[in-house]
Each structure stands twice: as structure tokens, then as C-alpha cells.
Design an enzyme around this catalytic site. Structure first.
Site, PDB file in Angstrom:
ATOM      1  N   TRP A 102       0.830  -1.216   0.000  1.00  0.00           N
ATOM      2  CA  TRP A 102       0.000   0.000   0.000  1.00  0.00           C
ATOM      3  C   TRP A 102       0.855   1.253   0.000  1.00  0.00           C
ATOM      4  O   TRP A 102       0.526   2.231  -0.674  1.00  0.00           O
ATOM      5  CB  TRP A 102      -0.996  -0.021   1.151  1.00  0.00           C
ATOM      6  CG  TRP A 102      -2.094  -1.022   0.900  1.00  0.00           C
ATOM      7  CD1 TRP A 102      -2.336  -2.155   1.610  1.00  0.00           C
ATOM      8  CD2 TRP A 102      -3.073  -0.994  -0.159  1.00  0.00           C
ATOM      9  NE1 TRP A 102      -3.411  -2.827   1.064  1.00  0.00           N
ATOM     10  CE2 TRP A 102      -3.879  -2.146  -0.014  1.00  0.00           C
ATOM     11  CE3 TRP A 102      -3.338  -0.115  -1.207  1.00  0.00           C
ATOM     12  CZ2 TRP A 102      -4.944  -2.437  -0.887  1.00  0.00           C
ATOM     13  CZ3 TRP A 102      -4.391  -0.399  -2.080  1.00  0.00           C
ATOM     14  CH2 TRP A 102      -5.177  -1.544  -1.910  1.00  0.00           C
ATOM     15  N   ASP A 172      -1.841   6.625   6.403  1.00  0.00           N
ATOM     16  CA  ASP A 172      -2.932   5.805   5.881  1.00  0.00           C
ATOM     17  C   ASP A 172      -3.235   4.758   6.956  1.00  0.00           C
ATOM     18  O   ASP A 172      -2.471   3.815   7.139  1.00  0.00           O
ATOM     19  CB  ASP A 172      -2.478   5.141   4.571  1.00  0.00           C
ATOM     20  CG  ASP A 172      -3.522   4.183   4.002  1.00  0.00           C
ATOM     21  OD1 ASP A 172      -4.572   3.962   4.656  1.00  0.00           O
ATOM     22  OD2 ASP A 172      -3.295   3.657   2.882  1.00  0.00           O
ATOM     23  N   LYS A 196     -12.564  -1.591   6.036  1.00  0.00           N
ATOM     24  CA  LYS A 196     -11.753  -2.526   6.816  1.00  0.00           C
ATOM     25  C   LYS A 196     -12.254  -2.550   8.259  1.00  0.00           C
ATOM     26  O   LYS A 196     -12.633  -3.584   8.769  1.00  0.00           O
ATOM     27  CB  LYS A 196     -10.270  -2.140   6.777  1.00  0.00           C
ATOM     28  CG  LYS A 196      -9.715  -1.797   5.392  1.00  0.00           C
ATOM     29  CD  LYS A 196      -9.614  -2.979   4.474  1.00  0.00           C
ATOM     30  CE  LYS A 196      -9.289  -2.689   3.025  1.00  0.00           C
ATOM     31  NZ  LYS A 196      -8.171  -1.822   2.721  1.00  0.00           N
TER      32      LYS A 196
HETATM   33  C1  PLP Z   1      -7.600  -1.305   1.370  1.00  0.00           C
HETATM   34  C2  PLP Z   1      -6.520  -0.304   1.523  1.00  0.00           C
HETATM   35  C3  PLP Z   1      -6.372   0.770   0.624  1.00  0.00           C
HETATM   36  C4  PLP Z   1      -7.261   0.951  -0.590  1.00  0.00           C
HETATM   37  O1  PLP Z   1      -8.545   1.305  -0.221  1.00  0.00           O
HETATM   38  P1  PLP Z   1      -9.654   1.618  -1.338  1.00  0.00           P
HETATM   39  O2  PLP Z   1     -10.834   1.933  -0.495  1.00  0.00           O
HETATM   40  O3  PLP Z   1      -9.812   0.391  -2.155  1.00  0.00           O
HETATM   41  O4  PLP Z   1      -9.191   2.772  -2.116  1.00  0.00           O
HETATM   42  C5  PLP Z   1      -5.352   1.667   0.849  1.00  0.00           C
HETATM   43  N1  PLP Z   1      -4.529   1.558   1.905  1.00  0.00           N
HETATM   44  C6  PLP Z   1      -4.645   0.539   2.787  1.00  0.00           C
HETATM   45  C7  PLP Z   1      -3.699   0.457   3.935  1.00  0.00           C
HETATM   46  C8  PLP Z   1      -5.639  -0.424   2.623  1.00  0.00           C
HETATM   47  O5  PLP Z   1      -5.753  -1.423   3.497  1.00  0.00           O
END
Ligand code: PLP
Length: 360
Positions: A102, A172, A196
Site C-alpha cells: 500500500w 494511511d 476494513k
Molecule cells: C484497502 C486499503 C487501501 C485501498 O482502499 P480503497 O478503499 O480500495 O481505495 C489503501 N490503503 C490501505 C492500507 C488499505 O488497506
């Protein structure tokens, strides 16, 4: 069909009481004679739902008053571009720490907007650890420092907050937000996709310090201009109303449970069950450095990879689903988000033991 234990990395398991409330809400009319999904986002009833969700999130995370909370769309991947658009503020580059798939995606997207300095990376060891602070080569002129504080695929989590001086720290937190208290005041900006650990897909949460707003790149779309959205209470355009409503139910559920300190205790106990077992067997293996192991996403491999298919097939039969690991790591991955009950983790470990007994 009965409910399984769903170990998916996302979209992921939601708390059962929340699903029950959401099911009732689909048909329950409010004073206006409308259900939540049918309400105008500009109406009094929805504005109250939205404001309550924000207030509860602020309380749960102890978000200081000088931070804005935005409910947006476009996912965390959208933020990979939206962060540099808003935070470069006339500077030319930003620092990124590369700890997994990521981070790598965030870096790739940021490169469209600015010079990216990869301040540290664990790619040399297939992203199995967080590089120690002493190894980071930060640029004091950087617009911000970006980290991925929980790598969903590699299962690597930060248990410390980098000191970046005057340079704002951006994280993030998609896959571990709300899993434990986070010291929001140490960050300039936090973002997370909801699917998540918050609610259904479609909602993206941004928590940003006020003084960073107001200097976007001129080409920034208005819906992605943090200042425009902050001034409009995230209603410059239509927010994902039902996703906001469900996220609000999850916040209430967390408050009732006892808040993030309590959630952390439960999450630590759940993760310990799996890691303790992984550490006492030769049959399975955890590829991640001990001190950086994620409580939310636990990748593990079978020493004999030829048994992977059989493991997954039998797990499925035991009502344990979505355990297949990401192709970049191989093997398995168990995601133990807030809504995964400890019973699910007991069931997983019991199954892993039984599988070892039968195949070890
Ligand atoms: C799932 C995830 C993303 C991407 O998320 P989207 O909603 O599909 O854009 C980005 N960063 C992390 C750490 C993730 O787990």
C-alpha cells in the site's frame, strides 16, 4: 446459510448488532416518513445523523478541536492523489516510507504530483518489518512525511509514532483505525477507507489539522479540496449517506463496548492467540518481525506450501472463510478486525491445530 467467521482483509466483517440495526433501518421511517437511505442529505434528519457520527468519532479518537473530520468518497486509493494535491502547499516534494504494497501504491500515485523521496524502505526483506527511525533519511524541506501505519497485505504495523519535527506526518490508517487509541495530535492528517474497520465500502474518512487547509493545487477538484469540504461539513456534494449512517452505528457500538482502550485489549488478546500458536509450531510460519506484527492482519505460511489448497478447503468446511493470503506474500492471511469476535479466533486456532495434527 448461517454466518461464517469471515477473515477477509476488506470489505470485512461488521458487528452483528450493527447489521441487525441496519436491517431494521432499511424499512423504518423517521418522523419525515422516509427511511435513512431515502433522505435528502440536506434535510434536518440526515444532518443530525451525520453530526452524531462525527461527534462520536471525535469522542472515540479524542480528536482535538483544531482538526476537521471529513466524510468523503473515492477510497484510500483516492487519497493517494488527494493528499499531495492538498498538502504540497507550494513545496516540491514529500517524504514517503515504503513498508509494503500500500505504501508502494501511495508512492506511485504521489509521483504524478511531486518529487517523492523514499525516506526508508523494507522492500529488501519483502516488507517484513518497519525500518527503525535511525535509518530514515528525511528531507527537512518536505511538504509532509507519509507512512502506512498498518500494511494490510504484509501484516506490518507501526507501534510508535515517527518524530517529524515541523513537517506534518500523514498516515494511511485504513486497516487499523479504531483498533486502539491513536494520538491524533501527533499527525497532520490521517485517512482511512471505511471497509476494513469502520463500516461498508463507499466512505473515506479524513482527519486533518486546520492549518494545513486552503492551499490546494489549482487543478484540485472541488470535491477533493479539503477546505471546500470542511466548510461545507462534507456536503459540498452528496456524501455516501447510508455508509455514514452505518459507520455511525459502529461508532455507537464501540462506545458501548467501552471505547478504544477496551477495544485494544480485546484486539491484543485476539492477536496473541494466533501469534502464540504460530511461535510454538514448526508447521506454520509468520514472516513478520516480532515487534512489528500487525494485530489486524496476520499473514502466515505453511512450511509445506503444497498443503495450502487443502488447508483452505478444510477451513471453508469449518466455516472459516477468506483466509487465502495475498499473492505477494503467499500462504494465508487472517484479518482480525474489531468486529471479529474472539470466538472466531479460537475457532481458527483450534482448526489450525487440528490441521497440523492431521498433516504434520
Ligand atoms: C484497502 C486499503 C487501501 C485501498 O482502499 P480503497 O478503499 O480500495 O481505495 C489503501 N490503503 C490501505 C492500507 C488499505 O488497506
Amino acid at each position: 446459510m448461517s454466518r461464517v467467521y469471515n477473515f477477509s482483509a476488506g470489505p470485512a466483517v461488521l458487528p452483528e448488532p450493527v447489521l441487525e440495526q441496519a436491517a431494521a433501518a432499511l424499512l423504518a421511517c423517521h418522523a419525515s416518513g422516509m427511511t435513512v437511505m431515502e433522505m435528502s442529505h440536506r434535510g434536518r434528519e440526515f444532518i443530525a445523523i451525520h453530526a452524531q457520527a462525527e461527534a462520536d468519532l471525535r469522542e472515540l479518537m479524542a480528536i482535538p478541536a483544531n482538526y476537521k473530520v471529513l466524510f468523503l468518497q473515492g477510497g484510500a486509493a483516492g487519497q493517494f492523489a488527494v493528499v499531495p494535491m492538498n498538502l504540497l502547499r507550494g513545496k516540491h516534494g514529500a517524504d514517503y516510507v515504503n513498508t509494503g504494497q500500500w505504501s508502494k501504491k501511495a508512492i506511485g500515485e504521489a509521483k504524478k504530483y511531486c518529487k517523492v523521496n523514499v525516506a526508508a524502505s523494507s522492500e529488501d526483506a519483502n516488507f517484513s518489518y518497519v525500518p527503525r527511525a535511525e535509518k530514515w533519511k528525511l528531507d527537512p524541506q518536505a511538504a509532509y512525511v507519509h507512512i502506512t501505519s498498518n500494511e494490510t497485505i504484509g501484516g506490518v504495523e507501526f507501534y510508535w509514532i515517527p518524530a517529524t519535527g515541523e513537517v506534518p506526518l500523514v498516515s494511511d490508517m485504513s486497516s487499523h483505525i479504531l483498533s486502539r487509541p491513536m494520538e491524533v495530535s501527533r499527525y497532520g492528517l490521517i485517512y482511512a477507507g471505511a471497509q476494513k474497520n469502520i463500516g461498508p465500502a463507499g466512505l473515506t474518512i479524513v482527519i486533518v489539522r486546520e492549518d494545513l487547509l486552503g492551499q490546494p493545487l489549482p487543478t484540485t477538484p472541488s470535491v477533493f479540496d479539503y477546505k471546500v469540504q470542511a466548510e461545507a461539513d462534507s456536503m459540498h456534494n452528496t456524501p455516501p449517506t447510508f455508509a455514514v449512517y452505518i459507520a455511525g452505528l459502529v461508532f455507537q457500538w464501540l462506545k458501548k463496548l467501552g471505547g478504544l482502550k477496551k477495544m485494544e485489549e480485546i484486539n491484543a488478546a485476539k492477536a496473541r492467540l494466533v501469534y502464540d500458536y504460530l511461535d510454538q509450531t514448526e508447521f506454520y510460519h509468520s514472516p513478520v518481525a516480532r515487534e512489528d506484527r500487525s494485530r489486524m492482519n496476520i499473514p502466515f505460511t505453511l512450511r509445506n506450501a503444497a498443503l495450502d489448497g487443502e488447508f483452505l478447503k478444510q477451513a471453508e468446511r469449518h466455516g472459516l472463510t477468506q483466509l487465502k493470503g495475498h499473492r505477494s506474500v503467499g500462504g494465508m492471511r487472517a484479518s482480525l478486525y474489531n468486529a471479529m469476535p474472539i470466538e472466531g479466533v479460537h475457532a481458527l486456532v483450534a482448526f489450525m491445530r487440528e490441521f497440523e495434527r492431521n498433516h504434520g
